[in-house]
Motif scaffolding. Structure first.
Motif, PDB file in Angstrom:
ATOM      1  N   LEU A 120      42.666 -21.211  39.112  1.00 10.97           N
ATOM      2  CA  LEU A 120      41.090 -20.623  40.342  1.00 10.97           C
ATOM      3  C   LEU A 120      42.195 -19.481  40.321  1.00 10.97           C
ATOM      4  N   TYR A 121      43.330 -19.449  41.348  1.00  5.89           N
ATOM      5  CA  TYR A 121      43.184 -18.224  42.339  1.00  5.89           C
ATOM      6  C   TYR A 121      43.909 -17.348  41.273  1.00  5.89           C
ATOM      7  N   ARG A 122      44.788 -17.488  39.967  1.00  6.88           N
ATOM      8  CA  ARG A 122      45.376 -16.950  39.458  1.00  6.88           C
ATOM      9  C   ARG A 122      44.495 -16.115  38.615  1.00  6.88           C
ATOM     10  N   THR A 123      42.671 -16.526  38.386  1.00  5.04           N
ATOM     11  CA  THR A 123      42.003 -16.815  37.237  1.00  5.04           C
ATOM     12  C   THR A 123      41.498 -15.616  37.825  1.00  5.04           C
ATOM     13  N   LEU A 124      41.355 -15.382  39.224  1.00  3.80           N
ATOM     14  CA  LEU A 124      40.612 -14.714  40.053  1.00  3.80           C
ATOM     15  C   LEU A 124      41.501 -13.471  40.688  1.00  3.80           C
ATOM     16  N   GLY A 125      42.577 -13.009  40.459  1.00  9.62           N
ATOM     17  CA  GLY A 125      43.541 -12.070  40.641  1.00  9.62           C
ATOM     18  C   GLY A 125      44.078 -12.208  41.728  1.00  9.62           C
ATOM     19  N   LEU A 126      44.407 -13.429  42.314  1.00 12.49           N
ATOM     20  CA  LEU A 126      45.800 -13.882  43.252  1.00 12.49           C
ATOM     21  C   LEU A 126      47.377 -13.656  42.462  1.00 12.49           C
ATOM     22  N   ARG A 127      48.233 -12.906  43.536  1.00 12.12           N
ATOM     23  CA  ARG A 127      49.093 -13.266  42.485  1.00 12.12           C
ATOM     24  C   ARG A 127      50.009 -14.948  42.757  1.00 12.12           C
ATOM     25  N   VAL A 302      29.658 -30.931  39.175  1.00 10.67           N
ATOM     26  CA  VAL A 302      29.050 -29.938  40.062  1.00 10.67           C
ATOM     27  C   VAL A 302      29.813 -28.641  39.704  1.00 10.67           C
ATOM     28  N   ALA A 303      31.454 -29.173  39.918  1.00  7.29           N
ATOM     29  CA  ALA A 303      33.058 -28.730  39.838  1.00  7.29           C
ATOM     30  C   ALA A 303      33.154 -28.163  38.820  1.00  7.29           C
ATOM     31  N   LEU A 304      32.779 -28.893  37.298  1.00  9.45           N
ATOM     32  CA  LEU A 304      32.809 -28.925  35.670  1.00  9.45           C
ATOM     33  C   LEU A 304      32.269 -27.699  35.722  1.00  9.45           C
ATOM     34  N   PRO A 305      31.618 -27.072  35.478  1.00  9.92           N
ATOM     35  CA  PRO A 305      30.651 -26.026  34.867  1.00  9.92           C
ATOM     36  C   PRO A 305      30.742 -25.056  35.768  1.00  9.92           C
ATOM     37  N   GLY A 306      31.250 -25.294  36.978  1.00  7.14           N
ATOM     38  CA  GLY A 306      31.803 -23.736  37.717  1.00  7.14           C
ATOM     39  C   GLY A 306      33.101 -23.300  36.599  1.00  7.14           C
ATOM     40  N   TYR A 307      33.726 -24.333  36.708  1.00  5.06           N
ATOM     41  CA  TYR A 307      35.530 -24.001  36.808  1.00  5.06           C
ATOM     42  C   TYR A 307      35.328 -23.825  35.455  1.00  5.06           C
ATOM     43  N   LEU A 308      34.621 -23.897  34.152  1.00  5.51           N
ATOM     44  CA  LEU A 308      34.855 -23.672  32.920  1.00  5.51           C
ATOM     45  C   LEU A 308      33.932 -22.486  32.622  1.00  5.51           C
ATOM     46  N   ALA A 309      33.312 -22.365  33.389  1.00  2.32           N
ATOM     47  CA  ALA A 309      32.587 -20.690  33.416  1.00  2.32           C
ATOM     48  C   ALA A 309      33.530 -19.468  34.046  1.00  2.32           C
ATOM     49  N   VAL A 310      34.080 -19.946  34.961  1.00  3.84           N
ATOM     50  CA  VAL A 310      35.304 -18.936  35.455  1.00  3.84           C
ATOM     51  C   VAL A 310      36.765 -19.067  34.035  1.00  3.84           C
ATOM     52  N   GLU A 311      36.464 -20.269  33.375  1.00  7.07           N
ATOM     53  CA  GLU A 311      37.658 -19.812  32.407  1.00  7.07           C
ATOM     54  C   GLU A 311      36.468 -18.659  31.070  1.00  7.07           C
ATOM     55  N   LEU A 312      35.589 -19.292  31.110  1.00 11.18           N
ATOM     56  CA  LEU A 312      34.834 -18.289  29.950  1.00 11.18           C
ATOM     57  C   LEU A 312      34.936 -16.771  30.362  1.00 11.18           C
ATOM     58  N   ARG A 313      34.455 -16.550  31.650  1.00 15.35           N
ATOM     59  CA  ARG A 313      34.914 -14.789  31.829  1.00 15.35           C
ATOM     60  C   ARG A 313      35.811 -14.327  32.491  1.00 15.35           C
ATOM     61  N   ALA A 314      36.997 -15.472  33.025  1.00 17.70           N
ATOM     62  CA  ALA A 314      38.570 -14.797  32.071  1.00 17.70           C
ATOM     63  C   ALA A 314      38.725 -14.412  30.286  1.00 17.70           C
ATOM     64  N   GLY A 323      43.194  -8.349  33.869  1.00 20.13           N
ATOM     65  CA  GLY A 323      42.326  -8.713  34.954  1.00 20.13           C
ATOM     66  C   GLY A 323      43.846  -7.495  35.855  1.00 20.13           C
ATOM     67  N   HIS A 324      43.384  -7.987  36.935  1.00 21.81           N
ATOM     68  CA  HIS A 324      44.557  -7.655  38.080  1.00 21.81           C
ATOM     69  C   HIS A 324      44.690  -7.552  39.513  1.00 21.81           C
ATOM     70  N   ASP A 325      45.535  -7.881  39.619  1.00 21.81           N
ATOM     71  CA  ASP A 325      46.074  -8.597  40.737  1.00 21.81           C
ATOM     72  C   ASP A 325      45.519  -8.889  42.051  1.00 21.81           C
ATOM     73  N   LEU A 326      45.149  -9.585  42.803  1.00 20.10           N
ATOM     74  CA  LEU A 326      44.742  -8.771  44.423  1.00 20.10           C
ATOM     75  C   LEU A 326      46.437  -9.053  45.403  1.00 20.10           C
ATOM     76  N   PRO A 327      45.699  -7.716  46.277  1.00 26.35           N
ATOM     77  CA  PRO A 327      47.330  -7.624  46.519  1.00 26.35           C
ATOM     78  C   PRO A 327      47.325  -8.369  47.099  1.00 26.35           C
ATOM     79  N   GLU A 328      49.128  -8.828  47.757  1.00 24.53           N
ATOM     80  CA  GLU A 328      49.895  -9.460  49.125  1.00 24.53           C
ATOM     81  C   GLU A 328      49.977  -9.035  50.047  1.00 24.53           C
ATOM     82  N   GLU A 329      49.545  -9.574  51.367  1.00 22.37           N
ATOM     83  CA  GLU A 329      50.129  -9.285  52.917  1.00 22.37           C
ATOM     84  C   GLU A 329      50.927  -9.992  53.171  1.00 22.37           C
TER      85      GLU A 329
END
Length: 333
Positions: A120-127, A302-314, A323-329
């Motif tokens: 999930l973190y990688r899919t949403l852009g975190l390095r 509750v979590a499973l549909p949310g996870y699948l939605a993130v995967e489909l969106r990705a 996708g673009h990685d979010l910067p690391e500080e």
């Protein structure tokens, strides 16, 4: 470290995989034997009746505590965000933590706390480096809380349930002392370590400040106590809270060692055996069943549909610009 001690340490590390496999096999055999024994003598209709017989106010209170438990666990990822200074938004951080925790308590650490959280973190852009740091921070925090709770609990007194198993007070106090020593050592290093950062196998590591370590301890202790408190309520307060807490701590370790996803069967066996002199097996199993419904299965739904939605969106996004990685500080100072 002197040469004899270093040599002993190297031998222990070399033998540890075999020791771990033997320990896992032994615990698994014990669990299977107890499950077979338990399954033969249980009237499952009585178990479902016992679960349905739990009062409505008790179920509402346990459900509210379940929400609080997920909030407390999500707070650990919020602390990780503060410590690592990564750029993921607060609400996404909390949502990822809650979703991964739902997978964790149902399918185990590797799929939940590690696999789903990383994905999930990688899919949403975190390095990758920051994502691995979040997972490590969460694991350390969780077991730091266990060390505090287990240490204080086992070192302070031996509950009736443990005494009934023939566990000697000296053994439990020794285990409690070791757990407290680990927790205190972590706090001491966070407060005094001169070298705050280093690299392990290419991954940057760092000690948090002592204030962050105190926040880790507080959230993890709250999280562990909420789990025990839910079971205490569902058992209709017929068992003392210290006994329920001790059994919860023991069943968590047993499930981890046995590599049983979600502790399925392990938690039931440990609770039934520990409380055999106080409650009927159908009452205990009914309470554990409702615990699984409120703390594991409903959140997973509750979590499973949310996870699948993130995967489909990705997947749709990957067909576009990518996708673009979010910067690391840098780590918190």
């Amino acid at each position: 470290m002197t040469p004899p001690v270093a040599s002993l340490w190297r031998r222990l590390l070399a033998w540890w995989p075999r020791i771990a496999r033997i320990l896992t096999l032994a615990v698994s055999i014990v669990v299977v034997v107890l499950l077979v024994k338990l399954g033969r003598g249980i009237d499952w209709h009585e178990v479902f009746l016992a679960a349905r017989g739990i009062s409505g106010p008790t179920l509402w209170a346990a459900g509210a505590l379940a929400l609080s438990g997920y909030a407390a666990y999500s707070g650990i990822d919020y602390l990780a965000r503060r410590f690592l200074n990564h750029a993921q938004t607060i609400w996404k951080t909390l949502a990822i933590a809650a979703a991964s925790y739902a997978f964790n308590v149902n399918f185990g650490v590797l799929l939940g706390s590690v696999g789903v959280r990383l994905r999930l973190y990688r899919t949403l852009g975190l390095r990758h480096a920051a994502t691995a740091g979040v997972v490590l921070f969460g694991s350390v925090t969780n077991w730091l809380g266990y060390c505090w709770m287990g240490g204080i609990f086992f070192f302070g007194a031996v509950p009736r349930t443990l005494a009934a198993w023939g566990i000697r007070p000296e053994a439990t106090r020794a285990a409690g002392a070791v757990l407290l020593l680990v927790a205190c050592a972590y706090m001491f290093l966070c407060a005094t370590a001169a070298r705050r950062r280093w690299t392990f196998r290419g991954h940057p590591l760092a000690f948090p400040s002592v204030w962050m370590a105190l926040a880790q301890s507080g959230l993890a202790v709250v999280s562990w106590n909420i789990v025990a408190l839910i079971l205490y309520l569902l058992l209709e307060r017929q068992v003392s809270y210290p006994d329920v807490l001790g059994i919860t701590l023991l069943s968590s370790v047993a499930a981890l060692v046995a590599h049983v996803p979600g502790g399925l069967g392990v938690t039931e066996v440990v609770f039934v055996d520990a409380l055999s002199g106080q409650l009927g097996a159908h009452e205990v199993l009914g309470a554990v069943l409702m615990y699984r419904v409120l703390y594991q299965w409903v959140p997973l739904c509750v979590a499973l549909p949310g996870y699948l939605a993130v995967e489909l969106r990705a997947r749709h996004a990957s067909c576009g610009a990518g996708g673009h990685d979010l910067p690391e500080e840098p780590y918190e100072r």
